[in-house]
Design a protein around this motif. Sequence first.
Motif, PDB file in Angstrom:
ATOM      1  N   MET A  53       0.829  -1.210   0.000  1.00 33.63           N
ATOM      2  CA  MET A  53       0.000   0.000   0.000  1.00 33.63           C
ATOM      3  C   MET A  53       0.867   1.265   0.000  1.00 33.63           C
ATOM      4  O   MET A  53       0.490   2.282  -0.597  1.00 33.63           O
ATOM      5  CB  MET A  53      -0.956  -0.013   1.197  1.00 33.63           C
ATOM      6  CG  MET A  53      -1.951  -1.184   1.169  1.00 33.63           C
ATOM      7  SD  MET A  53      -2.827  -1.372  -0.408  1.00 33.63           S
ATOM      8  CE  MET A  53      -3.894   0.062  -0.353  1.00 33.63           C
ATOM      9  N   ASP A  54       2.010   1.193   0.657  1.00 32.22           N
ATOM     10  CA  ASP A  54       2.945   2.326   0.602  1.00 32.22           C
ATOM     11  C   ASP A  54       3.415   2.538  -0.838  1.00 32.22           C
ATOM     12  O   ASP A  54       3.543   3.674  -1.312  1.00 32.22           O
ATOM     13  CB  ASP A  54       4.151   2.080   1.512  1.00 32.22           C
ATOM     14  CG  ASP A  54       3.797   2.179   2.995  1.00 32.22           C
ATOM     15  OD1 ASP A  54       2.691   2.663   3.315  1.00 32.22           O
ATOM     16  OD2 ASP A  54       4.621   1.750   3.821  1.00 32.22           O
ATOM     17  N   GLY A  55       3.681   1.423  -1.530  1.00 36.11           N
ATOM     18  CA  GLY A  55       4.100   1.515  -2.924  1.00 36.11           C
ATOM     19  C   GLY A  55       3.001   2.095  -3.795  1.00 36.11           C
ATOM     20  O   GLY A  55       3.258   2.898  -4.701  1.00 36.11           O
ATOM     21  N   ASN A  56       1.747   1.703  -3.527  1.00 35.77           N
ATOM     22  CA  ASN A  56       0.638   2.251  -4.304  1.00 35.77           C
ATOM     23  C   ASN A  56       0.487   3.754  -4.063  1.00 35.77           C
ATOM     24  O   ASN A  56       0.187   4.513  -4.995  1.00 35.77           O
ATOM     25  CB  ASN A  56      -0.662   1.521  -3.970  1.00 35.77           C
ATOM     26  CG  ASN A  56      -1.854   2.067  -4.734  1.00 35.77           C
ATOM     27  OD1 ASN A  56      -2.792   2.587  -4.155  1.00 35.77           O
ATOM     28  ND2 ASN A  56      -1.812   1.984  -6.064  1.00 35.77           N
ATOM     29  N   ALA A  57       0.718   4.174  -2.832  1.00 38.60           N
ATOM     30  CA  ALA A  57       0.639   5.611  -2.545  1.00 38.60           C
ATOM     31  C   ALA A  57       1.694   6.375  -3.344  1.00 38.60           C
ATOM     32  O   ALA A  57       1.427   7.468  -3.860  1.00 38.60           O
ATOM     33  CB  ALA A  57       0.812   5.847  -1.046  1.00 38.60           C
ATOM     34  N   ASP A 101       4.537  -0.123  -7.107  1.00 38.00           N
ATOM     35  CA  ASP A 101       5.905   0.397  -7.124  1.00 38.00           C
ATOM     36  C   ASP A 101       6.900  -0.608  -6.535  1.00 38.00           C
ATOM     37  O   ASP A 101       7.594  -0.332  -5.550  1.00 38.00           O
ATOM     38  CB  ASP A 101       5.996   1.731  -6.366  1.00 38.00           C
ATOM     39  CG  ASP A 101       7.373   2.377  -6.544  1.00 38.00           C
ATOM     40  OD1 ASP A 101       8.030   2.104  -7.571  1.00 38.00           O
ATOM     41  OD2 ASP A 101       7.792   3.144  -5.648  1.00 38.00           O
ATOM     42  N   GLN A 102       6.944  -1.776  -7.158  1.00 38.59           N
ATOM     43  CA  GLN A 102       7.866  -2.829  -6.725  1.00 38.59           C
ATOM     44  C   GLN A 102       8.749  -3.241  -7.907  1.00 38.59           C
ATOM     45  O   GLN A 102       8.282  -3.295  -9.038  1.00 38.59           O
ATOM     46  CB  GLN A 102       7.096  -4.056  -6.217  1.00 38.59           C
ATOM     47  CG  GLN A 102       6.191  -3.762  -5.036  1.00 38.59           C
ATOM     48  CD  GLN A 102       6.947  -3.299  -3.803  1.00 38.59           C
ATOM     49  OE1 GLN A 102       8.022  -3.798  -3.489  1.00 38.59           O
ATOM     50  NE2 GLN A 102       6.396  -2.317  -3.096  1.00 38.59           N
ATOM     51  N   ILE A 225      -9.614  -3.300  -5.088  1.00 37.11           N
ATOM     52  CA  ILE A 225     -10.014  -2.803  -6.403  1.00 37.11           C
ATOM     53  C   ILE A 225      -9.016  -1.733  -6.840  1.00 37.11           C
ATOM     54  O   ILE A 225      -8.716  -0.794  -6.076  1.00 37.11           O
ATOM     55  CB  ILE A 225     -11.433  -2.175  -6.368  1.00 37.11           C
ATOM     56  CG1 ILE A 225     -12.464  -3.222  -5.948  1.00 37.11           C
ATOM     57  CG2 ILE A 225     -11.787  -1.588  -7.740  1.00 37.11           C
ATOM     58  CD1 ILE A 225     -12.634  -4.367  -6.910  1.00 37.11           C
ATOM     59  N   TYR A 226      -8.521  -1.874  -8.051  1.00 42.84           N
ATOM     60  CA  TYR A 226      -7.646  -0.864  -8.626  1.00 42.84           C
ATOM     61  C   TYR A 226      -8.488   0.099  -9.455  1.00 42.84           C
ATOM     62  O   TYR A 226      -9.190  -0.325 -10.383  1.00 42.84           O
ATOM     63  CB  TYR A 226      -6.583  -1.531  -9.511  1.00 42.84           C
ATOM     64  CG  TYR A 226      -5.750  -0.557 -10.292  1.00 42.84           C
ATOM     65  CD1 TYR A 226      -4.921   0.351  -9.648  1.00 42.84           C
ATOM     66  CD2 TYR A 226      -5.797  -0.519 -11.692  1.00 42.84           C
ATOM     67  CE1 TYR A 226      -4.158   1.264 -10.357  1.00 42.84           C
ATOM     68  CE2 TYR A 226      -5.026   0.377 -12.408  1.00 42.84           C
ATOM     69  CZ  TYR A 226      -4.210   1.264 -11.739  1.00 42.84           C
ATOM     70  OH  TYR A 226      -3.452   2.177 -12.441  1.00 42.84           O
ATOM     71  N   GLU A 227      -8.415   1.375  -9.088  1.00 44.42           N
ATOM     72  CA  GLU A 227      -9.169   2.398  -9.805  1.00 44.42           C
ATOM     73  C   GLU A 227      -8.294   2.950 -10.933  1.00 44.42           C
ATOM     74  O   GLU A 227      -7.313   3.664 -10.669  1.00 44.42           O
ATOM     75  CB  GLU A 227      -9.577   3.523  -8.845  1.00 44.42           C
ATOM     76  CG  GLU A 227     -10.497   3.057  -7.721  1.00 44.42           C
ATOM     77  CD  GLU A 227     -10.827   4.156  -6.727  1.00 44.42           C
ATOM     78  OE1 GLU A 227     -11.722   3.943  -5.904  1.00 44.42           O
ATOM     79  OE2 GLU A 227     -10.162   5.230  -6.778  1.00 44.42           O
ATOM     80  N   VAL A 233      -5.402   1.838  -5.199  1.00 44.65           N
ATOM     81  CA  VAL A 233      -5.917   0.536  -4.806  1.00 44.65           C
ATOM     82  C   VAL A 233      -6.721   0.719  -3.521  1.00 44.65           C
ATOM     83  O   VAL A 233      -6.220   1.263  -2.533  1.00 44.65           O
ATOM     84  CB  VAL A 233      -4.777  -0.471  -4.561  1.00 44.65           C
ATOM     85  CG1 VAL A 233      -5.326  -1.758  -3.927  1.00 44.65           C
ATOM     86  CG2 VAL A 233      -4.064  -0.787  -5.872  1.00 44.65           C
ATOM     87  N   VAL A 234      -7.982   0.275  -3.562  1.00 39.60           N
ATOM     88  CA  VAL A 234      -8.852   0.349  -2.385  1.00 39.60           C
ATOM     89  C   VAL A 234      -9.095  -1.064  -1.887  1.00 39.60           C
ATOM     90  O   VAL A 234      -9.611  -1.907  -2.620  1.00 39.60           O
ATOM     91  CB  VAL A 234     -10.205   1.018  -2.739  1.00 39.60           C
ATOM     92  CG1 VAL A 234     -11.121   1.048  -1.519  1.00 39.60           C
ATOM     93  CG2 VAL A 234      -9.986   2.410  -3.294  1.00 39.60           C
ATOM     94  N   LEU A 235      -8.677  -1.330  -0.658  1.00 44.47           N
ATOM     95  CA  LEU A 235      -8.905  -2.656  -0.079  1.00 44.47           C
ATOM     96  C   LEU A 235     -10.366  -2.793   0.326  1.00 44.47           C
ATOM     97  O   LEU A 235     -10.973  -1.840   0.836  1.00 44.47           O
ATOM     98  CB  LEU A 235      -7.976  -2.872   1.117  1.00 44.47           C
ATOM     99  CG  LEU A 235      -6.485  -2.868   0.800  1.00 44.47           C
ATOM    100  CD1 LEU A 235      -5.670  -3.082   2.077  1.00 44.47           C
ATOM    101  CD2 LEU A 235      -6.116  -3.933  -0.241  1.00 44.47           C
TER     102      LEU A 235
END
Length: 236
Positions: A53-57, A101-102, A225-227, A233-235
Amino acid sequence: MCRNCTTKTVNRRALMAGGLALSLTAPFVSRALAEDIGAAAPVSPQEALQRLMDGNARYVANAAIDTDHSAARASRAQGQQPFAAVVSCSDSRVAPELIFDQGPGALFVVRVAGNFINEEGLASLEYGVAVLGIKTIVVLGHTACGAIGATISSIADNTLPPGHLPSLVNAIRPAVYDVMASKPTDLLAAATAQNARLNAERAQSEGPILSEAHAAGKLSSVAGIYEIATGKVVLL
Ligand SMILES: [Zn+2]
């Protein structure tokens, strides 16, 4: 038998004889190698999910940091130690390594249109858990999913698409039926979320490898869900 076939047979035998016999916590590579590959592997499912989630941010903020793909190539040639698995759609707009972001070696990805877990996907996840030691599984649906939309159309029109496409429709249909009864205002969004939930539940309950790892607190499975419009990404 061809050379490649022989190699595959040997690899499969080696896996069955040794790989799957490893304990669920056995590292595939040494800690020193893992640290050389990149950041130290997360020690808990919670830490693994937080790293995603940090990577998605960072991705949402267009501030990705894991973009040096040539770094640690030599280490990766010796083995892999991904910390998370992502079950994602084949949709070209849904690229797990970018979304979270990996870099290479971090994610174990199972992709199929409609992001459901079939037998081969389940076996892949079991390998990821039992042999590679992944800590979390994210089943990632996404907005504007064509596979979910096609399944809704198939049910509404009482028709099946051509070729092998019915195999996708049949796999996704249970999620659509689940939410149809409540007549949601956005059936596509509701079915997409339910499909992700059902498959995350399957990852939690399928035994023995995944269910035992969950029971031991060594693995988590979540739906998200990926918007596409926002990158978020919303868990669920
Ligand atoms: Zn899709």
